[in-house]
Motif scaffolding. Structure first.
Motif, PDB file in Angstrom:
ATOM      1  N   ALA A 106       0.835  -1.213   0.000  1.00  0.00           N
ATOM      2  CA  ALA A 106       0.000   0.000   0.000  1.00  0.00           C
ATOM      3  C   ALA A 106       0.864   1.256   0.000  1.00  0.00           C
ATOM      4  CB  ALA A 106      -0.929  -0.005   1.212  1.00  0.00           C
ATOM      5  N   LEU A 107       1.924   1.257   0.813  1.00  0.00           N
ATOM      6  CA  LEU A 107       2.806   2.423   0.838  1.00  0.00           C
ATOM      7  C   LEU A 107       3.491   2.623  -0.499  1.00  0.00           C
ATOM      8  CD1 LEU A 107       4.207   4.735   2.294  1.00  0.00           C
ATOM      9  CD2 LEU A 107       5.870   3.071   3.211  1.00  0.00           C
ATOM     10  N   PHE A 112       4.125   5.478  -5.660  1.00  0.00           N
ATOM     11  CA  PHE A 112       4.326   5.321  -7.104  1.00  0.00           C
ATOM     12  C   PHE A 112       3.139   5.846  -7.905  1.00  0.00           C
ATOM     13  CE2 PHE A 112       4.304   2.389 -10.891  1.00  0.00           C
ATOM     14  CZ  PHE A 112       5.348   3.025 -11.552  1.00  0.00           C
ATOM     15  N   PHE A 113       1.970   5.299  -7.659  1.00  0.00           N
ATOM     16  CA  PHE A 113       0.804   5.702  -8.448  1.00  0.00           C
ATOM     17  C   PHE A 113       0.314   7.099  -8.056  1.00  0.00           C
ATOM     18  CE2 PHE A 113       0.520   1.037  -8.909  1.00  0.00           C
ATOM     19  CZ  PHE A 113       0.476   0.972 -10.291  1.00  0.00           C
ATOM     20  N   LEU A 194      12.178   4.544  -1.576  1.00  0.00           N
ATOM     21  CA  LEU A 194      11.266   5.688  -1.530  1.00  0.00           C
ATOM     22  C   LEU A 194      11.527   6.639  -2.690  1.00  0.00           C
ATOM     23  CD1 LEU A 194      11.343   6.513   2.296  1.00  0.00           C
ATOM     24  CD2 LEU A 194       9.363   5.670   1.020  1.00  0.00           C
ATOM     25  N   PHE A 195      12.802   6.930  -2.915  1.00  0.00           N
ATOM     26  CA  PHE A 195      13.164   7.876  -3.975  1.00  0.00           C
ATOM     27  C   PHE A 195      12.766   7.352  -5.345  1.00  0.00           C
ATOM     28  CE2 PHE A 195      16.243   8.958  -7.295  1.00  0.00           C
ATOM     29  CZ  PHE A 195      16.032  10.336  -7.383  1.00  0.00           C
ATOM     30  N   PHE A 196      13.128   6.093  -5.663  1.00  0.00           N
ATOM     31  CA  PHE A 196      12.882   5.579  -7.009  1.00  0.00           C
ATOM     32  C   PHE A 196      11.396   5.340  -7.273  1.00  0.00           C
ATOM     33  CE2 PHE A 196      17.466   4.468  -6.849  1.00  0.00           C
ATOM     34  CZ  PHE A 196      17.845   5.137  -8.003  1.00  0.00           C
ATOM     35  N   LEU A 197      10.644   4.973  -6.258  1.00  0.00           N
ATOM     36  CA  LEU A 197       9.201   4.871  -6.453  1.00  0.00           C
ATOM     37  C   LEU A 197       8.624   6.234  -6.817  1.00  0.00           C
ATOM     38  CD1 LEU A 197       8.206   2.533  -3.485  1.00  0.00           C
ATOM     39  CD2 LEU A 197       7.798   2.056  -5.904  1.00  0.00           C
ATOM     40  N   PHE A 198       9.005   7.250  -6.070  1.00  0.00           N
ATOM     41  CA  PHE A 198       8.496   8.599  -6.315  1.00  0.00           C
ATOM     42  C   PHE A 198       9.012   9.144  -7.650  1.00  0.00           C
ATOM     43  CE2 PHE A 198       8.491  13.254  -5.611  1.00  0.00           C
ATOM     44  CZ  PHE A 198       7.160  13.427  -5.289  1.00  0.00           C
ATOM     45  N   PHE A 199      10.299   8.960  -7.930  1.00  0.00           N
ATOM     46  CA  PHE A 199      10.892   9.494  -9.156  1.00  0.00           C
ATOM     47  C   PHE A 199      10.322   8.825 -10.398  1.00  0.00           C
ATOM     48  CE2 PHE A 199      14.231   9.257 -12.426  1.00  0.00           C
ATOM     49  CZ  PHE A 199      14.393  10.612 -12.690  1.00  0.00           C
ATOM     50  N   ASN A 200      10.218   7.485 -10.384  1.00  0.00           N
ATOM     51  CA  ASN A 200       9.658   6.788 -11.541  1.00  0.00           C
ATOM     52  C   ASN A 200       8.203   7.177 -11.767  1.00  0.00           C
ATOM     53  OD1 ASN A 200      11.965   5.293 -12.307  1.00  0.00           O
ATOM     54  ND2 ASN A 200      11.560   3.770 -10.718  1.00  0.00           N
ATOM     55  N   GLY A 201       7.476   7.394 -10.674  1.00  0.00           N
ATOM     56  CA  GLY A 201       6.102   7.870 -10.823  1.00  0.00           C
ATOM     57  C   GLY A 201       6.045   9.231 -11.486  1.00  0.00           C
ATOM     58  N   MET A 236       5.881  -1.448  -8.618  1.00  0.00           N
ATOM     59  CA  MET A 236       5.347  -1.147  -7.288  1.00  0.00           C
ATOM     60  C   MET A 236       5.733  -2.238  -6.287  1.00  0.00           C
ATOM     61  SD  MET A 236       1.366  -1.030  -6.057  1.00  0.00           S
ATOM     62  CE  MET A 236       1.237  -2.806  -6.327  1.00  0.00           C
ATOM     63  N   LEU A 237       5.594  -3.504  -6.672  1.00  0.00           N
ATOM     64  CA  LEU A 237       5.920  -4.600  -5.766  1.00  0.00           C
ATOM     65  C   LEU A 237       7.420  -4.674  -5.486  1.00  0.00           C
ATOM     66  CD1 LEU A 237       3.520  -7.362  -7.128  1.00  0.00           C
ATOM     67  CD2 LEU A 237       3.244  -5.966  -5.082  1.00  0.00           C
TER      68      LEU A 237
END
Length: 326
Positions: A106-107, A112-113, A194-201, A236-237
């Protein structure tokens, strides 16, 4: 070589192999005793061939034949168990694991999304914002790829259908690289994930918002809607697996950090195994379906909706019925 010398040299090996067979035949499940079993089985088969070729006594040939037959049965029994274990992981264990780690999933999904949707809306409303995360050269390249007049949407114009298998390999390497980066960077106390999820999003959202605003949504969205179900979910996973690693370092509890990390890695590595499966499927769809220009947009959207529904149903419902005991 005389039979007596042959038996003296290999009798101990045969006895050891027979003992391993006894243990395997008593075991209903795969066992660590099967390690190196294939090598020993091939050696017995070689000895059987030599005994026949040299005309050794029938009792020796029959004994080796029995060992070879029992070995053959056990070899393929354990191979079948490995296949069953893989199927069990795909059909039940992986979706169960995703549900068990729902907090990290969920986090990761929110980061990401959430960043993807927010950036897409911002760029759609303020088009020049795309250049804050995407270079002008890359923007021009995307215009060429998603031009409605392009023969192969989503690929360079010079590519043809005969190169689809090369594109499949490229997509696998590209997607796996992003996922592994997002996962492994979790070792930096979770900050990397955290960074790559946010950046890729942000990156994906910027591209989606810009191309939609530029009037290329009619080619961009039909192209991505199919493979994105597996690709975006896989990223995401991977982020969720990385966050779990990072949290084990940040808050190990009563465990030493090394032990906490080891336990978290046992779960995270299994998650990554499922992520690799998702990314292989995504690469196949992208190479062989998404880039096709002959299906209508409605067909692309229909297939994409079915694939998103499939992923959602798989992760939420698969594996809820326990397997019958062996």
């Amino acid at each position: 070589m005389k039979q007596s010398l042959f038996e003296k040299r290999h009798e101990e090996d045969w006895h050891r192999f027979a003992t391993r067979l006894d243990a395997l035949e008593r075991s209903r499940r795969n066992s660590t005793s099967a390690k190196g079993f294939s090598r020993d089985y091939r050696q017995v088969c070689q000895h059987l061939a030599l005994a026949i070729d040299r005309g050794y006594a029938s009792y020796r040939v029959e004994h080796l034949q029995q060992l070879a037959l029992r070995g053959h049965q056990q070899l393929y029994r354990h191979r079948g168990q490995f296949t069953a274990q893989m199927l069990g992981f795909v059909l039940a264990d992986f979706p169960r694991l995703v549900r068990a780690e729902w907090r990290w999933v969920a986090l990761a999904g929110l980061l990401f999304f959430g960043s993807l949707a927010l950036m897409a809306l911002l760029v759609y409303g303020y088009p020049d914002l795309v250049y804050s995360v995407v270079s002008p050269a890359d923007v021009a390249g995307m215009h060429a790829m998603y031009d409605p007049a392009a023969p192969r949407i989503g690929q360079a114009a010079e590519r043809t259908s005969s190169a689809d298998w090369l594109m499949f390999g490229y997509y696998v390497m590209h997607n796996v690289g992003i996922a592994f980066q997002t996962f492994a960077s979790g070792l930096f106390f979770g900050v990397g994930s955290l960074f790559f999820l946010f950046f890729n999003g942000l990156m994906i959202g910027a591209v989606a918002g810009h191309l939609t605003d530029a009037g290329m949504g009619t080619t961009f969205w039909p192209f991505v809607v199919g493979h994105s179900a597996f690709e975006l979910t896989g990223i995401m996973l991977a982020g969720a697996a990385g966050l779990k690693l990072g949290w084990a370092l940040v808050a190990p509890g009563r465990l030493r950090r090394g032990e906490a990390l080891r336990r978290a890695a046992q779960v995270s590595v299994r998650l990554i195994g499922g992520v690799m499966m998702f990314l292989l499927i995504a690469a196949f769809i992208e190479a062989y379906w998404s880039s096709m220009s002959w299906p209508s947009a409605a067909a692309k959207y229909g297939v994409g909706a079915c694939l998103w529904l499939l992923v959602a149903v798989y992760l939420t419902l698969a594996g809820r019925t326990p397997h019958a005991p062996d």
